[in-house]
Design a protein around this motif. Structure first.
Motif, PDB file in Angstrom:
ATOM      1  N   GLY A 292       0.255  11.195  17.857  1.00  0.00           N
ATOM      2  CA  GLY A 292       1.640  11.389  17.458  1.00  0.00           C
ATOM      3  C   GLY A 292       1.900  11.184  15.983  1.00  0.00           C
ATOM      4  O   GLY A 292       2.982  11.549  15.489  1.00  0.00           O
ATOM      5  N   ASN A 293       0.931  10.618  15.255  1.00  0.00           N
ATOM      6  CA  ASN A 293       1.146  10.374  13.825  1.00  0.00           C
ATOM      7  C   ASN A 293       1.413  11.657  13.050  1.00  0.00           C
ATOM      8  O   ASN A 293       2.095  11.641  12.026  1.00  0.00           O
ATOM      9  CB  ASN A 293      -0.068   9.670  13.222  1.00  0.00           C
ATOM     10  N   PHE A 294       0.861  12.770  13.522  1.00  0.00           N
ATOM     11  CA  PHE A 294       1.069  14.048  12.832  1.00  0.00           C
ATOM     12  C   PHE A 294       2.548  14.441  12.791  1.00  0.00           C
ATOM     13  O   PHE A 294       2.977  15.134  11.880  1.00  0.00           O
ATOM     14  CB  PHE A 294       0.271  15.163  13.519  1.00  0.00           C
ATOM     15  N   GLN A 295       3.326  13.994  13.793  1.00  0.00           N
ATOM     16  CA  GLN A 295       4.741  14.335  13.856  1.00  0.00           C
ATOM     17  C   GLN A 295       5.647  13.230  13.303  1.00  0.00           C
ATOM     18  O   GLN A 295       6.870  13.323  13.386  1.00  0.00           O
ATOM     19  CB  GLN A 295       5.144  14.634  15.303  1.00  0.00           C
TER      20      GLN A 295
ATOM     21  N   ASN B 206       3.997   6.571   6.823  1.00  0.00           N
ATOM     22  CA  ASN B 206       3.853   6.386   5.378  1.00  0.00           C
ATOM     23  C   ASN B 206       4.579   5.147   4.856  1.00  0.00           C
ATOM     24  O   ASN B 206       4.435   4.793   3.686  1.00  0.00           O
ATOM     25  CB  ASN B 206       4.351   7.627   4.631  1.00  0.00           C
ATOM     26  N   ARG B 207       5.360   4.508   5.713  1.00  0.00           N
ATOM     27  CA  ARG B 207       6.036   3.274   5.310  1.00  0.00           C
ATOM     28  C   ARG B 207       4.997   2.219   4.947  1.00  0.00           C
ATOM     29  O   ARG B 207       3.998   2.046   5.643  1.00  0.00           O
ATOM     30  CB  ARG B 207       6.919   2.774   6.463  1.00  0.00           C
TER      31      ARG B 207
ATOM     32  N   LYS C  89       0.153  -1.275   1.968  1.00  0.00           N
ATOM     33  CA  LYS C  89      -0.562  -0.075   2.353  1.00  0.00           C
ATOM     34  C   LYS C  89       0.231   0.684   3.406  1.00  0.00           C
ATOM     35  O   LYS C  89       1.097   0.104   4.079  1.00  0.00           O
ATOM     36  CB  LYS C  89      -1.938  -0.458   2.906  1.00  0.00           C
ATOM     37  N   GLU C  90      -0.075   1.981   3.568  1.00  0.00           N
ATOM     38  CA  GLU C  90       0.620   2.781   4.572  1.00  0.00           C
ATOM     39  C   GLU C  90       0.485   2.140   5.952  1.00  0.00           C
ATOM     40  O   GLU C  90      -0.554   1.604   6.317  1.00  0.00           O
ATOM     41  CB  GLU C  90       0.059   4.201   4.613  1.00  0.00           C
ATOM     42  N   CYS C  91       1.561   2.256   6.729  1.00  0.00           N
ATOM     43  CA  CYS C  91       1.582   1.756   8.101  1.00  0.00           C
ATOM     44  C   CYS C  91       0.387   2.256   8.904  1.00  0.00           C
ATOM     45  O   CYS C  91      -0.282   1.490   9.594  1.00  0.00           O
ATOM     46  CB  CYS C  91       2.894   2.190   8.759  1.00  0.00           C
ATOM     47  N   ASP C  92       0.101   3.536   8.804  1.00  0.00           N
ATOM     48  CA  ASP C  92      -1.033   4.136   9.513  1.00  0.00           C
ATOM     49  C   ASP C  92      -1.272   5.502   8.882  1.00  0.00           C
ATOM     50  O   ASP C  92      -0.524   5.933   7.993  1.00  0.00           O
ATOM     51  CB  ASP C  92      -0.732   4.267  11.012  1.00  0.00           C
ATOM     52  N   THR C  93      -2.314   6.199   9.305  1.00  0.00           N
ATOM     53  CA  THR C  93      -2.554   7.567   8.857  1.00  0.00           C
ATOM     54  C   THR C  93      -2.896   8.429  10.056  1.00  0.00           C
ATOM     55  O   THR C  93      -3.023   7.934  11.176  1.00  0.00           O
ATOM     56  CB  THR C  93      -3.717   7.645   7.827  1.00  0.00           C
ATOM     57  N   THR C  94      -3.039   9.712   9.820  1.00  0.00           N
ATOM     58  CA  THR C  94      -3.349  10.617  10.927  1.00  0.00           C
ATOM     59  C   THR C  94      -4.800  10.530  11.361  1.00  0.00           C
ATOM     60  O   THR C  94      -5.140  10.925  12.473  1.00  0.00           O
ATOM     61  CB  THR C  94      -3.072  12.081  10.530  1.00  0.00           C
TER      62      THR C  94
ATOM     63  N   GLY D   4       1.617   5.331  15.535  1.00  0.00           N
ATOM     64  CA  GLY D   4       1.121   4.007  15.185  1.00  0.00           C
ATOM     65  C   GLY D   4       0.305   3.384  16.317  1.00  0.00           C
ATOM     66  O   GLY D   4      -0.354   4.100  17.062  1.00  0.00           O
ATOM     67  N   PRO D   5       0.351   2.048  16.482  1.00  0.00           N
ATOM     68  CA  PRO D   5       1.117   1.060  15.738  1.00  0.00           C
ATOM     69  C   PRO D   5       0.664   0.945  14.279  1.00  0.00           C
ATOM     70  O   PRO D   5      -0.428   1.393  13.921  1.00  0.00           O
ATOM     71  CB  PRO D   5       0.838  -0.250  16.489  1.00  0.00           C
ATOM     72  N   CYS D   6       1.510   0.289  13.472  1.00  0.00           N
ATOM     73  CA  CYS D   6       1.131   0.023  12.090  1.00  0.00           C
ATOM     74  C   CYS D   6      -0.073  -0.920  12.065  1.00  0.00           C
ATOM     75  O   CYS D   6      -0.317  -1.665  13.015  1.00  0.00           O
ATOM     76  CB  CYS D   6       2.295  -0.606  11.324  1.00  0.00           C
ATOM     77  N   VAL D   7      -0.799  -0.884  10.950  1.00  0.00           N
ATOM     78  CA  VAL D   7      -2.026  -1.665  10.876  1.00  0.00           C
ATOM     79  C   VAL D   7      -1.762  -3.170  11.010  1.00  0.00           C
ATOM     80  O   VAL D   7      -2.587  -3.901  11.577  1.00  0.00           O
ATOM     81  CB  VAL D   7      -2.786  -1.372   9.573  1.00  0.00           C
TER      82      VAL D   7
END
Length: 290
Positions: free
Chosen positions: A81-84, A90-91, A100-105, A149-152
């Motif tokens: 779901g990160n792609f959407q 990017n938070r 750092k970014e919450c997560d990436t694709t 996510g979840p965020c890192v």
């Protein structure tokens, strides 16, 4: 070369020198890299059904094996779901040493088989194997939950809150063609802000070397030829999932999705089962202390 490497056992890996990469260094970036290819809507012919998946919410069988009472947290990297959800992932979040970014694709094979699908499938297979040994297993994400996510930082908190005896984050790299092999990422010593890895550096190194040895033995995948100087071990201090962990934790990059030889393995359900078996055996060895 491959035959000789496959003969190694965890004891030999425990004697390896650890190659340190400061600030990320030169890497393909499977653990925090943004993919250049969007996910495909259907399954590729090379990626069979995720046959190890247990429906979300289904309780595990009662623990009865040698790992009864042990808790393992499995962190399947990224999320389909990160792609959407570009704004959300990017938070920036605080990882102790910086933000750092919450997560990436994540990355994908050239045919569109995404790292997020790969990591979740291996995580399901690994969960099944560990539960058969009696362990209590928790996943940081499962199926379509959460939607992104979840965020890192949250991934680290899930392991901490579970008081995990061991935690592992599953990934696949996205480096150049010709760069192949696996590597296990160990936490470096960090003491900044909310991050203090000093108590877990030693046990995480033990966990990581055991996983590297059993993964090599079960899969035949060689240690990375582009990171770790042939040891299959890399130390980093720039990953929130490690920096914020208070329990023994490592990442494993199971191979390079952008290399055609590795991609053929990563998209094979049979090989993914061997990968899960190799990771499981390393965790079991660590938890038993044998």
């Amino acid at each position: 070369m491959t035959v000789a490497l496959a003969a190694l056992v965890p004891g030999a890996l425990l004697g390896w020198a650890v190659y340190e990469t400061a600030g990320g260094g030169s890497r393909g970036g499977g653990a925090d890299r943004t993919a250049t290819a969007a996910p495909t809507s259907g399954r590729s012919a090379a990626s069979p059904t995720d046959d190890a998946k247990r429906p979300s919410g289904t309780p595990a069988a009662p623990a009865s094996g040698s790992l009864k009472g042990k808790v393992v947290v499995i962190d399947p990297g990224h999320n389909q779901g990160n792609f959407q959800h570009a704004d959300e992932i990017n938070r920036k979040v605080d990882i102790g040493t910086n933000k750092k970014e919450c997560d990436t694709t994540g990355t994908s094979t050239n045919d569109g088989y995404t790292e997020a699908r790969f990591t979740l499938d291996v995580a399901h297979r690994l969960r099944t194997l560990l539960e058969k040994q009696g362990a209590t297993v928790k996943l940081t994400r499962d199926g379509d939950s959460p939607a992104w996510g979840p965020c890192v930082d949250e991934r680290a908190r899930i392991g901490n809150a579970a008081h995990a005896d061991a935690a592992i984050s599953i990934h696949a790299d996205g480096s150049a063609e010709g760069n192949r092999g696996f590597h296990v990422i160990l936490p470096g010593s960090v003491h900044a802000g909310a991050a203090d890895t000093r108590p877990i550096v030693g046990p995480s190194r033990d966990l990581g070397t055991r996983v590297a040895g059993t993964f090599l033995r079960e899969t035949g995948e060689p240690p990375s030829n582009y990171l770790g100087e042939g040891t299959g071990l890399v130390t980093r201090t720039d990953l929130g999932g490690l920096n914020l962990s208070t329990v023994p934790k490592v990442f494993i990059e199971c191979g390079n999705m952008r290399d055609s030889k590795d991609a053929a393995l990563l998209t094979s359900g049979t090989w993914r089962q061997r990968a899960a078996q190799g990771i499981s055996e390393g965790i079991v060895s660590f938890l038993r202390g044998s």
